[in-house]
Motif scaffolding. Structure first.
Motif, PDB file in Angstrom:
ATOM      1  N   SER A  85       0.821  -1.211   0.000  1.00  0.00           N
ATOM      2  CA  SER A  85       0.000   0.000   0.000  1.00  0.00           C
ATOM      3  C   SER A  85       0.855   1.260   0.000  1.00  0.00           C
ATOM      4  O   SER A  85       1.900   1.333   0.659  1.00  0.00           O
ATOM      5  CB  SER A  85      -0.918   0.008   1.220  1.00  0.00           C
ATOM      6  OG  SER A  85      -1.882  -1.019   1.146  1.00  0.00           O
ATOM      7  N   SER A  86       0.374   2.254  -0.717  1.00  0.00           N
ATOM      8  CA  SER A  86       1.107   3.519  -0.848  1.00  0.00           C
ATOM      9  C   SER A  86       1.470   4.135   0.496  1.00  0.00           C
ATOM     10  O   SER A  86       2.525   4.753   0.645  1.00  0.00           O
ATOM     11  CB  SER A  86       0.266   4.519  -1.647  1.00  0.00           C
ATOM     12  OG  SER A  86      -0.017   4.046  -2.930  1.00  0.00           O
ATOM     13  N   CYS A  87       0.583   3.973   1.492  1.00  0.00           N
ATOM     14  CA  CYS A  87       0.838   4.600   2.792  1.00  0.00           C
ATOM     15  C   CYS A  87       2.122   4.103   3.428  1.00  0.00           C
ATOM     16  O   CYS A  87       2.798   4.854   4.149  1.00  0.00           O
ATOM     17  CB  CYS A  87      -0.340   4.360   3.732  1.00  0.00           C
ATOM     18  SG  CYS A  87      -0.738   2.622   4.021  1.00  0.00           S
ATOM     19  N   PRO A  92       1.591   8.942   1.545  1.00  0.00           N
ATOM     20  CA  PRO A  92       0.482   9.870   1.315  1.00  0.00           C
ATOM     21  C   PRO A  92      -0.531   9.757   2.466  1.00  0.00           C
ATOM     22  O   PRO A  92      -1.627   9.210   2.304  1.00  0.00           O
ATOM     23  CB  PRO A  92      -0.104   9.398  -0.018  1.00  0.00           C
ATOM     24  CG  PRO A  92       0.152   7.932  -0.026  1.00  0.00           C
ATOM     25  CD  PRO A  92       1.447   7.726   0.714  1.00  0.00           C
ATOM     26  N   ASN A  93      -0.143  10.259   3.618  1.00  0.00           N
ATOM     27  CA  ASN A  93      -0.922  10.095   4.842  1.00  0.00           C
ATOM     28  C   ASN A  93      -1.215  11.457   5.459  1.00  0.00           C
ATOM     29  O   ASN A  93      -0.297  12.256   5.684  1.00  0.00           O
ATOM     30  CB  ASN A  93      -0.155   9.238   5.854  1.00  0.00           C
ATOM     31  CG  ASN A  93       0.261   7.894   5.280  1.00  0.00           C
ATOM     32  OD1 ASN A  93      -0.437   7.330   4.448  1.00  0.00           O
ATOM     33  ND2 ASN A  93       1.404   7.384   5.712  1.00  0.00           N
ATOM     34  N   ILE A 166      -6.638  10.024   6.748  1.00  0.00           N
ATOM     35  CA  ILE A 166      -6.841   9.437   5.429  1.00  0.00           C
ATOM     36  C   ILE A 166      -5.483   9.004   4.900  1.00  0.00           C
ATOM     37  O   ILE A 166      -4.508   9.767   4.963  1.00  0.00           O
ATOM     38  CB  ILE A 166      -7.550  10.401   4.448  1.00  0.00           C
ATOM     39  CG1 ILE A 166      -7.752   9.715   3.080  1.00  0.00           C
ATOM     40  CG2 ILE A 166      -6.833  11.723   4.317  1.00  0.00           C
ATOM     41  CD1 ILE A 166      -8.654  10.477   2.127  1.00  0.00           C
ATOM     42  N   ILE A 167      -5.411   7.758   4.427  1.00  0.00           N
ATOM     43  CA  ILE A 167      -4.147   7.194   3.951  1.00  0.00           C
ATOM     44  C   ILE A 167      -4.341   6.595   2.559  1.00  0.00           C
ATOM     45  O   ILE A 167      -5.413   6.091   2.225  1.00  0.00           O
ATOM     46  CB  ILE A 167      -3.600   6.117   4.923  1.00  0.00           C
ATOM     47  CG1 ILE A 167      -4.614   4.976   5.094  1.00  0.00           C
ATOM     48  CG2 ILE A 167      -3.248   6.741   6.269  1.00  0.00           C
ATOM     49  CD1 ILE A 167      -4.130   3.833   5.962  1.00  0.00           C
ATOM     50  N   GLY A 168      -3.285   6.653   1.757  1.00  0.00           N
ATOM     51  CA  GLY A 168      -3.314   6.044   0.434  1.00  0.00           C
ATOM     52  C   GLY A 168      -3.150   4.540   0.531  1.00  0.00           C
ATOM     53  O   GLY A 168      -2.245   4.054   1.222  1.00  0.00           O
ATOM     54  N   THR A 169      -4.001   3.778  -0.162  1.00  0.00           N
ATOM     55  CA  THR A 169      -3.962   2.310  -0.056  1.00  0.00           C
ATOM     56  C   THR A 169      -3.779   1.635  -1.416  1.00  0.00           C
ATOM     57  O   THR A 169      -4.060   0.437  -1.547  1.00  0.00           O
ATOM     58  CB  THR A 169      -5.246   1.792   0.612  1.00  0.00           C
ATOM     59  OG1 THR A 169      -6.390   2.279  -0.108  1.00  0.00           O
ATOM     60  CG2 THR A 169      -5.323   2.247   2.059  1.00  0.00           C
ATOM     61  N   SER A 178      -1.870   7.743  -5.133  1.00  0.00           N
ATOM     62  CA  SER A 178      -2.738   6.640  -4.738  1.00  0.00           C
ATOM     63  C   SER A 178      -4.174   6.948  -5.155  1.00  0.00           C
ATOM     64  O   SER A 178      -4.745   7.972  -4.749  1.00  0.00           O
ATOM     65  CB  SER A 178      -2.679   6.421  -3.228  1.00  0.00           C
ATOM     66  OG  SER A 178      -3.533   5.362  -2.848  1.00  0.00           O
ATOM     67  N   ASP A 179      -4.761   6.052  -5.973  1.00  0.00           N
ATOM     68  CA  ASP A 179      -6.148   6.226  -6.389  1.00  0.00           C
ATOM     69  C   ASP A 179      -7.114   5.488  -5.466  1.00  0.00           C
ATOM     70  O   ASP A 179      -8.319   5.448  -5.712  1.00  0.00           O
ATOM     71  CB  ASP A 179      -6.350   5.768  -7.832  1.00  0.00           C
ATOM     72  CG  ASP A 179      -5.931   4.313  -8.047  1.00  0.00           C
ATOM     73  OD1 ASP A 179      -5.537   3.650  -7.060  1.00  0.00           O
ATOM     74  OD2 ASP A 179      -5.987   3.847  -9.208  1.00  0.00           O
ATOM     75  N   SER A 180      -6.584   4.895  -4.408  1.00  0.00           N
ATOM     76  CA  SER A 180      -7.389   4.222  -3.391  1.00  0.00           C
ATOM     77  C   SER A 180      -7.031   4.813  -2.034  1.00  0.00           C
ATOM     78  O   SER A 180      -5.912   5.297  -1.835  1.00  0.00           O
ATOM     79  CB  SER A 180      -7.115   2.717  -3.387  1.00  0.00           C
ATOM     80  OG  SER A 180      -7.337   2.154  -4.662  1.00  0.00           O
ATOM     81  N   ALA A 181      -7.984   4.768  -1.120  1.00  0.00           N
ATOM     82  CA  ALA A 181      -7.718   5.383   0.182  1.00  0.00           C
ATOM     83  C   ALA A 181      -8.562   4.741   1.270  1.00  0.00           C
ATOM     84  O   ALA A 181      -9.593   4.109   0.999  1.00  0.00           O
ATOM     85  CB  ALA A 181      -8.000   6.882   0.125  1.00  0.00           C
ATOM     86  N   LEU A 182      -8.103   4.917   2.491  1.00  0.00           N
ATOM     87  CA  LEU A 182      -8.861   4.526   3.670  1.00  0.00           C
ATOM     88  C   LEU A 182      -8.985   5.761   4.556  1.00  0.00           C
ATOM     89  O   LEU A 182      -7.976   6.407   4.875  1.00  0.00           O
ATOM     90  CB  LEU A 182      -8.150   3.402   4.425  1.00  0.00           C
ATOM     91  CG  LEU A 182      -8.908   2.835   5.625  1.00  0.00           C
ATOM     92  CD1 LEU A 182     -10.130   2.050   5.154  1.00  0.00           C
ATOM     93  CD2 LEU A 182      -8.004   1.927   6.457  1.00  0.00           C
ATOM     94  N   LEU A 183     -10.196   6.095   4.908  1.00  0.00           N
ATOM     95  CA  LEU A 183     -10.486   7.233   5.779  1.00  0.00           C
ATOM     96  C   LEU A 183     -11.046   6.675   7.082  1.00  0.00           C
ATOM     97  O   LEU A 183     -12.016   5.902   7.067  1.00  0.00           O
ATOM     98  CB  LEU A 183     -11.499   8.155   5.096  1.00  0.00           C
ATOM     99  CG  LEU A 183     -12.069   9.333   5.883  1.00  0.00           C
ATOM    100  CD1 LEU A 183     -10.978  10.295   6.323  1.00  0.00           C
ATOM    101  CD2 LEU A 183     -13.113  10.066   5.032  1.00  0.00           C
TER     102      LEU A 183
END
Length: 397
Positions: A85-87, A92-93, A166-169, A178-183
């Motif tokens: 994952s990008s994070c 990208p956090n 919010i982190i890039g996943t 990152s085109d995906s994320a977890l908030l």
């Protein structure tokens, strides 16, 4: 044998499907799963910043095709993420720091949450994370806080700290946004940020290691800004100082992870309240903005607690250098220095180490000087719902 001829008939095109737009964040769809067993709440006197988490958290994910998922408020627990994952790889956090308080009516309230949402949007955009509707996020935060109401301490100087993140996943090692994320949002009951409560803190002026620079990311609340400060902080602690005072050349930027203020006596007897300007190296703190607004309002729009109306405060965002601090201290004009931030609110500074010597600030009963104390009292009165000001205190109901 006859050969049958077949006419050329154009193939009928398959019906086209217009792809649907990715779903927006929608708080009305939230699902709630409450914990079967609630945690015991530690005594307020034992609370240390960020070490105890509440029973529940809010989680919602973003997929580049389907958009934002159904938000969940569920029991606090680990997250499951792809190791690529990008994070983990490119950081990208983004996170925010907010607090909830119980007002005199017993209802939970937030302090200027719109400012946190504005900054979170700005920070997420800086690292190219998917966008989200902050109004919907605020609804989810208010819902979570209402569920966790029992965790909000009632003692003065205590609160429920809220950490939206919010982190890039994106599960790829490719160097790209990152085109995906977890908030997600977690909460933690907390007392005074610095152990010892009313003790003035000490700062070591650090210029060899730079926290932020022009054109960089110092003006955004990004996780990547914090880790490089840990090593200098260890050095400062080894020398007996509580925090670093970050310099850029000869200029003062921030103190630890807080905004820096000084109070200087003017020739006419009025007081100047100075803080470094938002030049891209300074985080636009919510407490910083509140401090400037409240100091500017004294005494024309309201009188700060404990400060006579005859004392006039002149706020200014201006370049501050260690040479300025040294000169004002030598002249006896440096009356106070303090730090402000969500976690600490207002903290007095007792001494600043610079080039092998300490600049010692005037001492005051309770550590904070008259201006710092007045600002602390007024900010906390607004946070607790005991003083109405500019709709800064927002109910969670």
């Amino acid at each position: 044998m006859a050969i049958e001829k077949t006419a050329n008939v154009a193939a009928t095109p398959a019906p086209t499907t217009v792809p649907s737009q990715p779903a927006e964040l929608d708080a009305s769809k939230v699902t709630i799963t409450l914990a079967n067993e609630l945690k015991p709440i530690p005594p307020a006197a034992e609370l240390k910043f960020g070490q105890v988490m509440t029973d529940h958290m809010m989680v919602v994910s973003y997929d580049p095709i389907s958009g934002w998922s159904t938000p969940e408020i569920k029991p606090y627990g680990p997250l499951s993420l792809d190791p690529a994952s990008s994070c983990f790889q490119y950081a990208p956090n983004v996170f925010e720091g907010m607090k909830a308080y119980l007002g005199p009516d017993g209802q939970p309230r937030l302090f200027r949450p719109n400012k946190n949402m504005e900054r979170m949007t700005m920070s997420a955009s800086r690292v190219a994370l998917p966008s989200f509707d902050t109004d919907e996020l605020m609804k989810l935060i208010r819902h979570l806080v209402a569920i966790e109401k029992r965790w909000i301490p009632t003692q003065k100087g205590h609160s429920l700290y809220i950490r939206p993140t919010i982190i890039g996943t994106r599960p790829s090692l490719g160097v790209a946004a990152s085109d995906s994320a977890l908030l997600y949002v977690i909460c933690s009951p907390t007392g005074p940020y610095f152990p010892g409560g009313t003790k003035a803190i000490s700062l070591l002026a650090v210029g060899e290691s730079v926290r932020a620079w022009p054109g960089g990311t110092g003006g955004y609340k990004l996780a990547l800004n914090y880790a490089p400060t840990f090593k200098p902080q260890q050095y400062a602690t080894k020398l007996g100082y509580d925090q670093c005072l970050w310099l850029l050349g000869d200029r003062i930027t921030e103190a630890g992870a807080m905004n820096f203020f000084v109070v200087v006596r003017r020739d006419d007897g009025d007081l100047d309240v100075y803080t470094p300007p938002l030049d891209g190296t300074i985080l636009p703190g919510v407490t910083r903005d509140s401090t400037l607004a409240l100091a500017s309002a004294h005494p024309s729009r309201m009188v700060l607690p404990g400060l006579p109306a005859s004392v006039r405060l002149h706020t200014s965002e201006r370049k501050l250098t260690m040479a300025d601090i040294s000169a004002w201290a030598a002249d006896g004009r440096l009356l106070e220095a303090f730090c402000v931030g969500t976690a600490v609110v207002v903290a007095a500074i007792g001494r600043i180490g610079y080039e092998g010597k300490d600049i010692v600030l005037p001492t005051h009963e309770g550590a904070l000087g008259p201006v710092g104390h007045a600002l602390y009292e007024r900010v906390t009165e607004i946070q607790d719902g005991k003083f109405e000001w500019e709709d800064w205190s927002v109910l969670c109901a």
